[in-house]
Design an enzyme around this catalytic site. Structure first.
Site, PDB file in Angstrom:
ATOM      1  N   ARG A  23     -70.551  73.237  -3.514  1.00  0.00           N
ATOM      2  CA  ARG A  23     -71.354  73.747  -4.617  1.00  0.00           C
ATOM      3  C   ARG A  23     -70.518  74.772  -5.369  1.00  0.00           C
ATOM      4  O   ARG A  23     -70.101  75.771  -4.801  1.00  0.00           O
ATOM      5  CB  ARG A  23     -72.606  74.399  -4.019  1.00  0.00           C
ATOM      6  N   THR A  68     -71.542  77.675 -11.231  1.00  0.00           N
ATOM      7  CA  THR A  68     -72.531  76.810 -11.886  1.00  0.00           C
ATOM      8  C   THR A  68     -73.575  76.271 -10.913  1.00  0.00           C
ATOM      9  O   THR A  68     -74.598  75.737 -11.334  1.00  0.00           O
ATOM     10  CB  THR A  68     -71.831  75.596 -12.525  1.00  0.00           C
ATOM     11  N   ASP A  93     -74.652  81.596   4.619  1.00  0.00           N
ATOM     12  CA  ASP A  93     -73.808  80.450   4.254  1.00  0.00           C
ATOM     13  C   ASP A  93     -73.504  79.645   5.520  1.00  0.00           C
ATOM     14  O   ASP A  93     -72.732  80.080   6.381  1.00  0.00           O
ATOM     15  CB  ASP A  93     -72.514  80.937   3.597  1.00  0.00           C
TER      16      ASP A  93
HETATM   17  C1  PRP Z   1     -73.810  74.339   1.151  1.00  0.00           C
HETATM   18  C2  PRP Z   1     -74.714  73.510   2.027  1.00  0.00           C
HETATM   19  C3  PRP Z   1     -75.143  72.413   1.093  1.00  0.00           C
HETATM   20  C4  PRP Z   1     -75.244  73.120  -0.229  1.00  0.00           C
HETATM   21  C5  PRP Z   1     -76.677  73.442  -0.486  1.00  0.00           C
HETATM   22  O1  PRP Z   1     -72.561  73.778   1.096  1.00  0.00           O
HETATM   23  O2  PRP Z   1     -74.104  73.057   3.203  1.00  0.00           O
HETATM   24  O3  PRP Z   1     -74.220  71.336   1.018  1.00  0.00           O
HETATM   25  O4  PRP Z   1     -74.489  74.327  -0.102  1.00  0.00           O
HETATM   26  O5  PRP Z   1     -76.852  73.959  -1.752  1.00  0.00           O
HETATM   27  P1  PRP Z   1     -77.578  73.142  -2.920  1.00  0.00           P
HETATM   28  O6  PRP Z   1     -78.809  72.511  -2.302  1.00  0.00           O
HETATM   29  O7  PRP Z   1     -77.938  74.220  -3.904  1.00  0.00           O
HETATM   30  O8  PRP Z   1     -76.626  72.153  -3.476  1.00  0.00           O
HETATM   31  P2  PRP Z   1     -71.315  74.507   0.385  1.00  0.00           P
HETATM   32  O9  PRP Z   1     -71.224  74.110  -1.040  1.00  0.00           O
HETATM   33  O10 PRP Z   1     -71.403  75.978   0.671  1.00  0.00           O
HETATM   34  O11 PRP Z   1     -70.071  73.847   1.101  1.00  0.00           O
HETATM   35  P3  PRP Z   1     -69.560  73.943   2.611  1.00  0.00           P
HETATM   36  O12 PRP Z   1     -70.438  73.050   3.439  1.00  0.00           O
HETATM   37  O13 PRP Z   1     -68.159  73.449   2.507  1.00  0.00           O
HETATM   38  O14 PRP Z   1     -69.644  75.385   3.064  1.00  0.00           O
HETATM   39  N1  URA Z   2     -75.761  76.953   1.063  1.00  0.00           N
HETATM   40  C1  URA Z   2     -75.807  77.672   2.213  1.00  0.00           C
HETATM   41  O1  URA Z   2     -74.944  77.515   3.091  1.00  0.00           O
HETATM   42  N2  URA Z   2     -76.808  78.548   2.373  1.00  0.00           N
HETATM   43  C2  URA Z   2     -77.767  78.736   1.442  1.00  0.00           C
HETATM   44  O2  URA Z   2     -78.673  79.559   1.663  1.00  0.00           O
HETATM   45  C3  URA Z   2     -77.697  77.980   0.257  1.00  0.00           C
HETATM   46  C4  URA Z   2     -76.691  77.087   0.094  1.00  0.00           C
END
Ligand code: PRP
Ligand code: URA
Length: 207
Positions: free
Chosen positions: A102, A106, A198
């Site tokens: 994500r 944005t 996170d």
């Molecule tokens: C996090 C999580 C989801 C996403 C959720 O991933 O694991 O994939 O954010 O957010 P959204 O519903 O608003 O799209 P992240 O982008 O942090 O990547 P990562 O798993 O590599 O930490």
């Molecule tokens: N991604 C995460 O890992 N945690 C949140 O709370 C939202 C998005």
């Protein structure tokens, strides 16, 4: 359809996940354990086939699942720890990967990797991502899988925000969502409240 799994053992483990003092190695193990436990609930919906087998004493009819028809699909990175738990329950399932992150400004999903088994038609895909926040990442991942021919998909997360549930339910009404908890909402940075922070950073110790 969204189902919040109501189970005291899962709730107990989720309480530890939410605690900011839980270290990364415990966090990772808890995500795996919760995913295993969730699979028992999700599995209630699976259709068994009846076959005849021989016990040491006689023949009998038994119910089986064709595990090779299942594909576990973690959304990288955080979904990997959930996939570990799911694959303990369905060890013969194949595993596909979708890489999305994500964008921090944005909040839009950015695709960077995809490797799926060939021919997804007729397979049951179990997509894992612990966090369903805005729903941008998971909705994009689900669309990618449909574009590759997937017909039957289940989405499993640990914590879901109402906004993410709304997005998946409207864009993918055919896909059931299973969550260990439905939380209150999102903060200004689109983090789930109360949430657990996170997930990817806590699983992999990259905070
Ligand atoms: C996090 C999580 C989801 C996403 C959720 O991933 O694991 O994939 O954010 O957010 P959204 O519903 O608003 O799209 P992240 O982008 O942090 O990547 P990562 O798993 O590599 O930490
Ligand atoms: N991604 C995460 O890992 N945690 C949140 O709370 C939202 C998005």
């Amino acid at each position: 359809m969204v189902k919040e799994i109501d189970n005291p053992i899962i709730a107990h483990k989720l309480a530890q996940l939410r605690n900011k003092k839980t270290p990364s190695k415990d966090f990772r193990a808890l995500v795996q354990e919760i995913s295993m436990l969730m699979m028992y609930e999700v599995g209630r919906e699976f259709k068994s086939d009846e076959v005849t087998i021989e016990t040491p004493l006689t023949s009998c009819r038994v119910k089986i699942l064709h595990e090779e028809n299942f594909v576990i699909v973690p959304i990288l990175r955080a979904g990997l720890a959930m996939a570990e738990g799911v694959s303990k329950v369905l060890p013969a399932a194949s595993i596909g990967h979708i890489g999305l992150y994500r964008d921090e400004k944005t909040f839009q999903p950015v695709e960077y990797y995809s490797k799926m088994p060939p021919n997804l038609r007729g397979k049951i895909l179990i997509v894992t991502d612990p966090m369903l926040a805005t729903g941008g990442s998971s909705s994009a991942a689900l669309q990618m899988l449909k574009d590759k021919g997937a017909e039957k998909i289940i989405f499993m997360c640990i914590v879901a925000a109402p906004q993410g549930i709304e997005k998946i339910s409207s864009e993918h009404p055919d896909i059931p969502i299973y969550a260990a908890a439905i939380d209150d909402g999102l903060n200004e940075n689109c983090y789930i409240l109360p949430g657990l922070g996170d997930a990817g950073d806590r699983i992999f110790g990259t905070i």
